[in-house]
Design a protein around this motif. Sequence first.
Motif, mmCIF file in Angstrom:
data_model
loop_
_atom_site.group_PDB
_atom_site.id
_atom_site.type_symbol
_atom_site.label_atom_id
_atom_site.label_comp_id
_atom_site.label_asym_id
_atom_site.label_seq_id
_atom_site.Cartn_x
_atom_site.Cartn_y
_atom_site.Cartn_z
ATOM 1 N N GLU A 231 11.154 12.932 23.194
ATOM 2 C CA GLU A 231 12.464 12.373 22.699
ATOM 3 C C GLU A 231 12.262 12.866 21.341
ATOM 4 N N VAL A 232 13.614 13.423 20.662
ATOM 5 C CA VAL A 232 13.993 13.833 19.410
ATOM 6 C C VAL A 232 14.641 12.827 18.688
ATOM 7 N N VAL A 233 14.400 12.239 17.622
ATOM 8 C CA VAL A 233 14.862 11.379 16.601
ATOM 9 C C VAL A 233 15.544 12.288 15.420
ATOM 10 N N ALA A 234 16.788 12.259 15.328
ATOM 11 C CA ALA A 234 17.432 13.026 14.002
ATOM 12 C C ALA A 234 17.982 12.050 13.098
ATOM 13 N N GLY A 235 18.077 12.634 11.771
ATOM 14 C CA GLY A 235 18.702 11.916 10.798
ATOM 15 C C GLY A 235 17.627 11.399 9.771
ATOM 16 N N ARG A 236 17.919 11.663 8.671
ATOM 17 C CA ARG A 236 16.837 11.228 7.617
ATOM 18 C C ARG A 236 16.589 9.594 7.571
ATOM 19 N N ASN A 237 17.539 8.737 7.718
ATOM 20 C CA ASN A 237 17.207 7.404 7.678
ATOM 21 C C ASN A 237 16.556 7.095 9.119
ATOM 22 N N ALA A 238 16.794 7.759 10.279
ATOM 23 C CA ALA A 238 16.395 7.334 11.543
ATOM 24 C C ALA A 238 14.649 7.727 11.413
ATOM 25 N N VAL A 239 14.509 8.977 11.030
ATOM 26 C CA VAL A 239 13.364 9.504 10.736
ATOM 27 C C VAL A 239 12.203 8.776 9.859
ATOM 28 N N VAL A 240 12.993 8.374 8.977
ATOM 29 C CA VAL A 240 11.876 7.656 7.957
ATOM 30 C C VAL A 240 11.632 6.265 8.484
ATOM 31 N N GLU A 241 12.485 5.499 9.169
ATOM 32 C CA GLU A 241 12.397 4.181 9.774
ATOM 33 C C GLU A 241 11.339 4.617 10.902
ATOM 34 N N ALA A 242 11.416 5.568 11.900
ATOM 35 C CA ALA A 242 10.717 5.651 12.939
ATOM 36 C C ALA A 242 8.936 5.756 12.213
ATOM 37 N N LEU A 243 8.735 6.604 11.261
ATOM 38 C CA LEU A 243 7.422 6.899 10.405
ATOM 39 C C LEU A 243 6.966 5.628 9.954
ATOM 40 N N ARG A 244 7.784 4.762 9.380
ATOM 41 C CA ARG A 244 7.530 3.385 8.753
ATOM 42 C C ARG A 244 6.951 2.323 9.900
ATOM 43 N N ALA A 245 7.691 2.593 11.073
ATOM 44 C CA ALA A 245 7.272 1.715 12.289
ATOM 45 C C ALA A 245 5.983 2.181 12.926
ATOM 46 N N SER A 246 5.589 3.440 12.516
ATOM 47 C CA SER A 246 4.365 3.842 13.265
ATOM 48 C C SER A 246 4.547 4.426 14.628
ATOM 49 N N VAL A 247 6.041 4.808 14.873
ATOM 50 C CA VAL A 247 6.169 5.459 16.248
ATOM 51 C C VAL A 247 5.240 6.613 16.154
ATOM 52 N N PRO A 248 4.665 6.741 17.507
ATOM 53 C CA PRO A 248 3.977 8.049 17.482
ATOM 54 C C PRO A 248 4.411 9.354 17.713
ATOM 55 N N VAL A 249 4.847 9.742 16.451
ATOM 56 C CA VAL A 249 5.404 11.027 16.194
ATOM 57 C C VAL A 249 4.308 12.336 16.280
ATOM 58 N N SER A 250 4.842 13.339 17.301
ATOM 59 C CA SER A 250 3.952 14.646 17.436
ATOM 60 C C SER A 250 4.279 15.519 16.395
ATOM 61 N N THR A 251 5.590 15.701 15.824
ATOM 62 C CA THR A 251 5.952 16.893 15.013
ATOM 63 C C THR A 251 7.201 16.111 14.367
ATOM 64 N N LEU A 252 7.145 16.765 12.737
ATOM 65 C CA LEU A 252 8.236 16.682 11.883
ATOM 66 C C LEU A 252 8.966 17.753 11.484
ATOM 67 N N TYR A 253 10.219 17.864 11.846
ATOM 68 C CA TYR A 253 10.838 19.191 11.738
ATOM 69 C C TYR A 253 11.695 19.227 10.211
ATOM 70 N N VAL A 254 11.486 19.957 9.540
ATOM 71 C CA VAL A 254 12.320 20.036 8.185
ATOM 72 C C VAL A 254 13.064 21.218 8.049
ATOM 73 N N ALA A 255 14.140 21.090 7.771
ATOM 74 C CA ALA A 255 15.286 22.438 7.735
ATOM 75 C C ALA A 255 14.707 23.180 6.553
ATOM 76 N N GLY A 256 14.851 24.631 6.628
ATOM 77 C CA GLY A 256 14.520 25.496 5.476
ATOM 78 C C GLY A 256 15.541 25.162 4.373
ATOM 79 N N ARG A 257 14.805 25.155 3.087
ATOM 80 C CA ARG A 257 15.886 24.976 1.927
ATOM 81 C C ARG A 257 16.726 23.858 1.755
ATOM 82 N N ILE A 258 15.855 22.760 2.434
ATOM 83 C CA ILE A 258 16.575 21.471 2.558
ATOM 84 C C ILE A 258 16.698 20.789 0.997
#
Length: 320
Positions: free
Chosen positions: A80-107
């Motif tokens: 599953e892919v979780v998109a959006g800054r708020n959603a990503v930060v909340e997922a990481l705070r909740a210790s969701v088992p994330v396998s990869t973080l994608y960051v756009a170039g020149r963000i």
Amino acid sequence: MAGNSQRRGAVRKGGGKKGATVGSGGQRRRGLEGKGPTPKAADRPNHKAHRAAQAASKRSGSGSGGSGRTGGRKAPASSEVVAGRNAVVEALRASVPVSTLYVAGRIDADDRVREAIRTATERSIPVLETPRGELDRLTDGAVHQGLAVQVPPYEYADPRDLAHQELPGVPLLVALDGITDPRNLGAIVRSTAAFGGHGVVVPSRRSAGMTASAWKTSAGAAARIRVAQATNLTRALQDYQKAGFFVIGLDMDGDVELPDLELASEPLVIVVGSEGAGLSRLVRETCDQIVSVPMSSAVESLNAGIATGVTLYEVARRRR
């Protein structure tokens, strides 16, 4: 000159019809013929709807497969892919088992982007700088704001495994019948962990699964409580009864009120139905007792997550 049969084009072909000697080869006539009804957008390979349908098909996984056991396990679903800054930060705070973080170039980095990168680095999660076009493809056109995480498919336990866990206390399980909201599932997992439960069972069909939303609502409890997936919930409940469990179902028209539950000290499986339909017929018939939660007549029913939390609290209180 008139009458000169040697002049090219002066001799008319047979057939008696006037017209050009060199015809169109039938192209004009065929061009006017119909080509049948216009295909649906999803059936046209170059249409956006067709690509979206293919992406949805990939995300839905490869279907369920039997394991030869009564509970069964569904074949691994796609990540599953979780998109959006708020959603990503909340997922990481909740210790969701994330396998990869994608960051756009020149963000254009803000506090959320910096927190996401810092958290991923601390948890040793790979951080990949990704072109925006590729990020659009990964998120299927969602509004990602230059940030997305990939969550691997949840590894469900077998229902029978929950009956033979080497855990302290009297066994206590929760089974869900028709709960389709992942936030309700997450809340129930959280309550199960809070009141000494040992696991949660969900059906493989027509039921919420352990998505990123369920992980976030559980506030990390999903890392401590095992969730099993049953191909046939009724059969799984019967197996628990054979293993020495009592199965009680929650319903507003129960035969026993929660404060009078004498089975609280026994190995228990608490079955929770959906708010609308309640317990399904076969599940209801399988239960040893139907239990109701007493409440004010001004309220018709409780949210499934709240009803489960109240019941788990009462069971834990009586066991103490």
